[in-house]
Design an enzyme around this catalytic site. Structure first.
Site, PDB file in Angstrom:
ATOM      1  CG  ASP A 187      -1.726   1.411   1.549  1.00 41.97           C
ATOM      2  OD1 ASP A 187      -2.631   1.634   0.560  1.00 41.97           O
ATOM      3  OD2 ASP A 187      -1.801   1.439   2.389  1.00 41.97           O
ATOM      4  CD  GLU A 212      -2.201   2.432  -4.170  1.00 37.85           C
ATOM      5  OE1 GLU A 212      -3.203   2.675  -3.642  1.00 37.85           O
ATOM      6  OE2 GLU A 212      -1.424   2.659  -2.640  1.00 37.85           O
ATOM      7  CG  ASP A 294      -8.189   4.260  -2.664  1.00 36.92           C
ATOM      8  OD1 ASP A 294      -8.894   3.897  -1.757  1.00 36.92           O
ATOM      9  OD2 ASP A 294      -6.529   3.295  -2.762  1.00 36.92           O
TER      10      ASP A 294
END
Length: 407
Positions: A187, A212, A294
Site C-alpha cells: 500500500d 501501489e 479507491d
C-alpha cells in the site's frame, strides 16, 4: 501449504511464468458485510473462474474500519471478521489453489501513547512496541526524514531504522507462515524508498508482489496528454528499485484506457506503435486494472466510465501484463458481466496469453482499436466495425462494443 516449495525460495518464479490473474476481493464498504464469511462462500467460484490470487483487504487491527490505519499489526481481528474466520478462509483458498494476497500497510501506523511533542507516536502495550525513533521527523517523530511522500495525519514509519525493518520482516514472515498469506500488495508505495520493498520481499519471500505506486498523470488542465512516457517511467523506476522483484499497478494504462473508450482510441498506440501504458515497456511487471477500492466503489476518486467497463476488460484480459479484476464488477454488477469476464479469462488461459505475449496493434482510430496478441487472439473495442483477415479466425466472444477471435 501444499504448494511447490521451489516457489517459496525464488520470488521471481511466478513473475517469469506470467500467468497470474488477480481478483481484488473487496471494495470500500466490505468491512460492513461480514467479509471473511462472504468470501468463504465465493472461493469455489473464484477458483473455477481462473483467478490465481485474490487480494484481500488489510487484515490487521486498524483505527479505521477499512484497515488502512493499522495499529496492532499482530492482531488479525478486524472489522472484516475474526482471526478464526480469516484462517478458515485462507485454508479454503489454499485447498482451491487460489493464493491469498495480504494488503501490506507499512507506510504509517497509528500510535497507542503520546510521546515526543505530545503526538501519538509511541507503540506501548502492543507487539512491535516501538518508540518515537520509529516515526519520521516530518510526521512528529524522532526518526529521520521520510524517504518518500508523507501520508498526512498519522505517524509515518521510518524505514531507514534497521530495527524497524527487522521487525517488519519478522511480521511479514509471520503473515506467510502463521496466517497463510502467500502474496503481498504494498500500500502507498510512494511513501518510502523502493529499496526497502526489495529487502522486505527478500526477507519474507512472498510468491508474488505488487506495489501501489499511484502517481499523477500528465494533464493539460483536465485534458489527459497523449504522451504519458514520464508517468510510466516513474512506475518502472519504482519497480527497478525493488530489484525487479515486485510488479506494480499500471496506473498509466488505466488513465489512458478510460479516456480512450470515450471515442479516443488513437490514444492506445504510443509513438513507437506499442501499448502506451507500463505494459508497452515492461509487461511482466505491470498489473493492469480498471478500478479498485479507491478509484471506484463508493469512494469513486477516479472511476472508469460505467458504460464502457466491458471494453476495458476486453482490453486488459486479452493484452500482455497481469490483469486484475475488481470485486464490484465481478460480483455486484450482475451475472451477465460476471460471465462475460469469466469468458475472457477462459480465452486468455486456453490460448496461453501471458504477461509477455507479443502484440501487434492493427487499428487505433477515434472509434476503433484492434490488436492481435500472441498470434492466437485478435480483439477489437469501440463501435467501428472490424474483423481479422483469414479463415482460421473464429469469433470466441463478443459483447457491447467488443469482440474477441481465436485461432
Amino acid at each position: 501449504m501444499g504448494f511447490d516449495e521451489s516457489q517459496q525460495t525464488d520470488p521471481l518464479v511466478v513473475i517469469r511464468n506470467g500467468k497470474e490473474i488477480i481478483l481484488q476481493a473487496f471494495n470500500w464498504e466490505s468491512q460492513k458485510h461480514d467479509w471473511w464469511r462472504n468470501l468463504d462462500r465465493k472461493v469455489p467460484d473464484i477458483a473455477k473462474s481462473g483467478f490465481t490470487t485474490a487480494w484481500l483487504p488489510p487484515a490487521c487491527q486498524s483505527l479505521a474500519p477499512e484497515g488502512y490505519l493499522p495499529q496492532n499489526l499482530y492482531s488479525l481481528n478486524s472489522s472484516y471478521g475474526s482471526e478464526h474466520l480469516l484462517k478458515a478462509l485462507l485454508n479454503k483458498m489454499n485447498q482451491y489453489k487460489v493464493r491469498a494476497m495480504a494488503d501490506i500497510v507499512i507506510n504509517h501506523r497509528v500510535g497507542t501513547t503520546q510521546g515526543h511533542g505530545g503526538m501519538y507516536n509511541r507503540y506501548d502495550g502492543i507487539p512491535l512496541s516501538w518508540d518515537e525513533h520509529a516515526v519520521t521527523s516530518c510526521t512528529g517523530g524522532r526518526g529521520n526524514k521520510s524517504t518518500g511522500d508523507n501520508f498526512n495525519g498519522v505517524p509515518n514509519i521510518d524505514h531507514t531504522q534497521s530495527f524497524v525493518r527487522k521487525d517488519l520482516i519478522d511480521w511479514m514472515r509471520w503473515l506467510r507462515s502463521s496466517a497463510g498469506f502467500q502474496d503481498f500488495r504494498f500500500d502507498f508505495a510512494k511513501g518510502y524508498a523502493s529499496k526497502y520493498v526489495k529487502e522486505y520481499i527478500e526477507g519474507a519471500k512472498p510468491i508474488f508482489s505488487v506495489g501501489e505506486y499511484w502517481d499523477t498523470c500528465n494533464y493539460k488542465g483536465s485534458y489527459l496528454d497523449y504522451n504519458q512516457d514520464s508517468h510510466r517511467q516513474r512506475i518502472i523506476n519504482w519497480t527497478d528499485g525493488t530489484g525487479q522483484l515486485s510488479t506494480a499497478f499500471d496506473f498509466t494504462t488505466k488513465a489512458i484506457l478510460q479516456e480512450a473508450v470515450k471515442g479516443e482510441f488513437w490514444r492506445l498506440r504510443d509513438s513507437k506503435g506499442k501499448p502506451p501504458g507500463v505494459i508497452g515497456w515492461w509487461p511482466s511487471r505491470a498489473v493492469t486494472f480498471i478500478d479498485n477500492h479507491d478509484t471506484g466503489s463508493t469512494q469513486a476518486h477516479w472511476p472508469f466510465p460505467s458504460r464502457h467497463i466491458m471494453e476495458g476488460y476486453a482490453y486488459i484480459l486479452t493484452h500482455p501484463g497481469i490483469p486484475s479484476v475488481f470485486y464490484d464488477h465481478f460480483y455486484d454488477w450482475g451475472n451477465s458481466m460476471h460471465d462475460q469476464i469469466v469468458k475472457l479469462i477462459d480465452i486468455r488461459r486456453h490460448q496461453g496469453i501471458n504477461s509477455r505475449s507479443s502484440i501487434r496493434i492493427l487499428e487505433a482510430q477515434p472509434n476503433l482499436y484492434a490488436a492481435t496478441i500472441g498470434e492466437k487472439v485478435s480483439m477489437k473495442i469501440g463501435d467501428g466495425s472490424w474483423c481479422p483477415a483469414g479463415k482460421e479466425w473464429q469469433l470466441a466472444t463478443s459483447g457491447h462494443r467488443y469482440a474477441v477471435w481465436q485461432k
